[in-house]
Design a protein around this motif. Sequence first.
Motif, PDB file in Angstrom:
ATOM      1  N   LEU A  63       0.746  -1.167  -0.035  1.00 37.23           N
ATOM      2  CA  LEU A  63       0.070   0.085   0.063  1.00 37.23           C
ATOM      3  C   LEU A  63       0.789   1.396  -0.109  1.00 37.23           C
ATOM      4  O   LEU A  63       0.439   2.328  -0.698  1.00 37.23           O
ATOM      5  N   CYS A 111       0.793   4.073  -2.981  1.00 36.92           N
ATOM      6  CA  CYS A 111       0.520   5.286  -2.775  1.00 36.92           C
ATOM      7  C   CYS A 111       1.696   6.254  -3.200  1.00 36.92           C
ATOM      8  O   CYS A 111       1.484   7.309  -3.673  1.00 36.92           O
ATOM      9  N   THR A 112       2.702   5.960  -2.983  1.00 39.83           N
ATOM     10  CA  THR A 112       3.964   6.856  -3.340  1.00 39.83           C
ATOM     11  C   THR A 112       4.039   6.856  -4.865  1.00 39.83           C
ATOM     12  O   THR A 112       4.408   7.973  -5.452  1.00 39.83           O
ATOM     13  N   ALA A 141       1.569   6.280  -6.975  1.00 42.64           N
ATOM     14  CA  ALA A 141       0.479   7.118  -7.773  1.00 42.64           C
ATOM     15  C   ALA A 141       0.690   8.563  -7.266  1.00 42.64           C
ATOM     16  O   ALA A 141       0.344   9.360  -8.097  1.00 42.64           O
ATOM     17  N   LEU A 142       1.227   9.006  -5.906  1.00 48.60           N
ATOM     18  CA  LEU A 142       1.420  10.508  -5.880  1.00 48.60           C
ATOM     19  C   LEU A 142       2.365  11.002  -6.593  1.00 48.60           C
ATOM     20  O   LEU A 142       2.396  12.040  -7.245  1.00 48.60           O
ATOM     21  N   CYS A 147       5.942  12.843  -1.034  1.00 48.80           N
ATOM     22  CA  CYS A 147       5.050  11.727  -1.445  1.00 48.80           C
ATOM     23  C   CYS A 147       5.313  10.579  -0.364  1.00 48.80           C
ATOM     24  O   CYS A 147       4.087   9.898  -0.154  1.00 48.80           O
ATOM     25  N   SER A 171       2.153   9.242   1.746  1.00 50.66           N
ATOM     26  CA  SER A 171       2.148   7.928   1.908  1.00 50.66           C
ATOM     27  C   SER A 171       1.870   7.296   3.283  1.00 50.66           C
ATOM     28  O   SER A 171       1.227   6.395   3.427  1.00 50.66           O
ATOM     29  N   LEU A 203      -1.155   7.970   5.180  1.00 48.85           N
ATOM     30  CA  LEU A 203      -2.389   7.267   4.755  1.00 48.85           C
ATOM     31  C   LEU A 203      -2.306   5.624   5.179  1.00 48.85           C
ATOM     32  O   LEU A 203      -3.272   5.034   5.726  1.00 48.85           O
TER      33      LEU A 203
END
Length: 87
Positions: free
Chosen positions: A15, A19-20, A22-23, A35, A39, A42
């Motif tokens: 995850l 997230c990293t 995607a950011l 980022c 992340s 989150l």
Amino acid sequence: MLLTLAWGSVFFPGLFAFCTWALRRSRPEWTETDCAMISTRLVSSVQAVLATGSGIVVIRSCNDVISDRDSGDTLGISLLAASSLQN
């Protein structure tokens, strides 16, 4: 128990990596540190929500959290009985 540990060891770093990634793709002007920080927050929020949910499940399924034990109790001694043995 080991299966849960294995899934957690895969899920949470995955995850974080997702997230990293995607950011970085959605916000190219942000630094890698930004980022990673977002992340991390989150992933921590997801862990907190899951821990709260599991705590609610435990509390709602037991009348007395301390003395209600599974039949799979390996020692066969409840926490209440163990504390009375110490005194």
